[in-house]
Write an enzyme that holds these catalytic residues in place. Structure first.
Site, PDB file in Angstrom:
ATOM      1  N   GLU A  99      80.159  12.187  21.609  1.00  0.00           N
ATOM      2  CA  GLU A  99      80.604  12.269  20.543  1.00  0.00           C
ATOM      3  C   GLU A  99      80.041  13.271  19.848  1.00  0.00           C
ATOM      4  OE1 GLU A  99      80.460   8.190  19.344  1.00  0.00           O
ATOM      5  OE2 GLU A  99      81.342   8.803  17.020  1.00  0.00           O
TER       6      GLU A  99
ATOM      7  N   TYR B 164      77.858  -3.272  24.325  1.00  0.00           N
ATOM      8  CA  TYR B 164      76.894  -2.353  23.903  1.00  0.00           C
ATOM      9  C   TYR B 164      75.854  -3.469  25.014  1.00  0.00           C
ATOM     10  CZ  TYR B 164      78.729   2.092  22.296  1.00  0.00           C
ATOM     11  OH  TYR B 164      79.260   2.793  22.175  1.00  0.00           O
TER      12      TYR B 164
ATOM     13  N   ASN C 297      89.626   4.543  18.226  1.00  0.00           N
ATOM     14  CA  ASN C 297      88.932   3.722  18.160  1.00  0.00           C
ATOM     15  C   ASN C 297      88.718   2.617  17.495  1.00  0.00           C
ATOM     16  OD1 ASN C 297      85.977   4.290  20.452  1.00  0.00           O
ATOM     17  ND2 ASN C 297      85.418   4.667  17.849  1.00  0.00           N
ATOM     18  N   GLU C 298      88.036   1.479  17.761  1.00  0.00           N
ATOM     19  CA  GLU C 298      87.163   0.665  17.173  1.00  0.00           C
ATOM     20  C   GLU C 298      87.589   0.114  15.735  1.00  0.00           C
ATOM     21  OE1 GLU C 298      83.220   1.019  17.591  1.00  0.00           O
ATOM     22  OE2 GLU C 298      83.257  -0.186  19.319  1.00  0.00           O
TER      23      GLU C 298
ATOM     24  N   GLN D 233      75.915   7.294  26.121  1.00  0.00           N
ATOM     25  CA  GLN D 233      76.303   8.511  25.993  1.00  0.00           C
ATOM     26  C   GLN D 233      75.645  10.516  26.910  1.00  0.00           C
ATOM     27  OE1 GLN D 233      78.156  10.232  21.826  1.00  0.00           O
ATOM     28  NE2 GLN D 233      78.940   7.909  21.286  1.00  0.00           N
TER      29      GLN D 233
ATOM     30  N   GLU E 263      83.238   2.281  26.289  1.00  0.00           N
ATOM     31  CA  GLU E 263      81.963   2.486  25.756  1.00  0.00           C
ATOM     32  C   GLU E 263      81.103   1.708  26.364  1.00  0.00           C
ATOM     33  OE1 GLU E 263      82.351   2.943  21.276  1.00  0.00           O
ATOM     34  OE2 GLU E 263      83.094   4.256  21.593  1.00  0.00           O
TER      35      GLU E 263
END
Ligand code: AHR
Length: 502
Positions: free
Chosen positions: A27, A246, A173-174, A353, A304
């Site tokens: 990103e 996460y 995204n999200e 990432q 992710e």
């Protein structure tokens, strides 16, 4: 020490493990792109058209199958036209999501797709739904994939005649959060609208991934599958539906406060237990998807995942820089094992990432030339053997652990049969204090001595630094014993191992 038994069904090859579950994510965030992968053509750091050579080589080595870009949250604030044409004329903007720094758009579509060609991976482009329009996304697809027409001419004028034929496209995204704070119902409708104009071009059929749930938001998955799975002419309108989760110790509270390297036994177990929640989440989202799509036509795309700690002291908190240790190596192995075990439905996944951000596979020296590969990079190097192989079932009687009310396995294992006939087994010992003694048997195959490697450390807090870049790497695993029809191995405390039976 009691010995756990693992029986590998080597004579019953199962589904193919899609190589795309070993994907990565880059990103425009902190030093991931700028001063990470990208150093610019004028840099003293050896590079090819601006991308640093040592990092590209490291990513080629682990056979990165796809790279997601430009975000993350950055994606729904990104307008692709600002990243094409002469660099000096590209607009400069504040990166409002990440650190408030100036984004000068030096890296845009041409540069990123050049990086993917250098790595030899597929690009996975995340389109802007939150602040973009169907027309903007449609035109980005056309610019990348059409062989002829005005946008193809513009691409050629900018230096690229042949279409790139980008296959993987994220539609936002999200979008429940930074991508527009939408409800599931609203986004499902937007998805249908955007997906309609995200077109296939001749010879360039695309794979659309809808922005999916966060954690255990099963309602989001349910609404997306209900409203957007069936297209107007019957086929699925979604090739993939994403999931983000996460590992945020100590208790998943926000902002992340767990320390990346200074932790005790509880801190180790927090990461194992919270990380293993991914298993329940994949199971839960799979069950919802199965109701609408029993043939698993739409993939669950975990685009992710990874550990998220408090940022390294002294760094810009918006840059999400964190160190890592062998604890993260075990966490990575647990996740990859989960994805392999659910490979009928999980067919794409992306670690967050690639470099300098969150659970990176590499760190680069700020403004300098040194590069260090993290313990997580070494896990991906061991797991590359599973790419495109057929999964083999593993039956294990290893104990289960409990911590903070959460279960996780003491030993987690996966196995696969490669095209060359080799059986590859990957294992991790989640206990940071005790070794794990194992006896493995392979049905339908005589026991032979495997090539065995292990990633372990003298202390759970060990990691790789610029001064000690090889403190945690893959090393030969000693003490493998052939005993009758079984192979006995002992995994060191807190370790990840691979066995290759040729
Ligand atoms: O990976 C960092 C951020 O985490 C991404 O931009 C966003 O999608 C997620 O919340």
């Amino acid at each position: 020490m009691p010995r756990a038994h693992l029986a590998i069904a080597a004579d019953q090859p199962g589904p193919v493990i899609d190589r795309h579950i070993f994907g990565h994510f880059a990103e425009h965030l902190g030093r991931c792109i700028y001063d990470g992968l990208w150093v610019g053509e004028g840099s003293p750091v050896p590079n090819t058209r601006g991308w640093r050579n040592d990092l590209v080589a490291a990513l080629r080595q682990i056979r990165v199958p796809n790279l997601r870009w430009p975000g993350g949250c950055f994606a729904d604030d990104y307008h692709w036209r600002e990243g094409i044409g002469p660099r000096a004329q590209r607009p400069r903007r504040i990166n409002a999501h990440w650190g408030g720094v100036i984004e000068d758009n030096a890296v845009g579509t041409h540069e990123f797709l050049d990086l993917c060609e250098q790595i030899g991976c597929e690009p996975y482009l995340a389109g802007n739904v939150g602040s973009g329009s169907p027309r903007e996304l449609r035109e980005w697809v056309e610019y990348c994939n059409a062989a002829a027409g005005t946008l193809a001419d513009e691409r050629a004028a900018n230096g690229r005649r042949e279409p790139w034929k980008v296959r993987l496209w994220g539609v936002g995204n999200e979008n429940w959060g930074c991508g527009g704070n939408m409800t599931a119902e609203y986004y499902a409708n937007e998805y249908r609208r955007f997906a309609t104009y995200t077109r296939d071009f001749p010879d360039a059929k695309i794979y659309r991934v809808a922005s999916g749930a966060r954690n255990d938001d099963y309602h989001w998955t349910d609404v997306l599958m209900r409203e957007a799975f069936q297209g107007p002419i019957g086929g699925p309108m979604l090739q993939g539906l994403s999931l983000h989760y996460y590992t945020v110790p100590p208790d998943e509270s926000w902002p992340p406060s767990g320390h990346a390297t200074e932790f005790d036994l509880k801190g180790w177990k927090d990461v194992m237990a919270i990380g293993w929640k991914m298993e329940a989440l994949v199971r839960g989202h799979r069950a919802v998807m199965d109701r609408y799509d029993p043939k698993a036509l739409t993939a669950l795309v975990v685009d992710e995942w990874g550990s998220w700690y408090a940022p390294t002291a002294g760094t810009n908190p918006g840059f999400l820089e964190q160190q890592q240790t062998v604890r993260d190596a075990v966490l990575a192995a647990l996740h990859l094992n989960i994805f392999i075990n659910h490979c009928e439905r999980v067919r794409v996944a992306n670690l967050a990432q690639t470099v300098n951000v969150l659970q990176a596979v590499a760190f680069t020296e700020q403004g300098g030339g040194r590069l260090v590969l993290t313990p997580t990079w070494h896990v991906f190097s061991l797991y590359a053997a599973h790419q495109g192989a057929q999964r083999l079932a593993v039956e294990s009687d290893a104990a289960s652990c409990k911590h903070a009310g959460l279960d996780y396995p003491a030993v987690s294992a996966t196995a696969s049969l490669a095209a060359d006939g080799a059986v590859n087994v990957t294992l991790c010992n989640t206990d940071s204090e005790q070794p794990a003694a194992l006896a493995l048997s392979l049905t339908g195959r005589a026991a032979t001595a495997p090539v065995a490697q292990v990633i372990a450390a003298k202390t759970p807090n060990a990691g790789n630094t610029f001064d000690q870049p090889r403190a945690v790497t893959a090393q030969p695993l000693a003490g493998v014993v052939l005993k009758g029809a079984t192979v006995q191995v002992t995994l060191p405390p807190g370790s990840v191992a691979s066995l290759r039976f040729a």
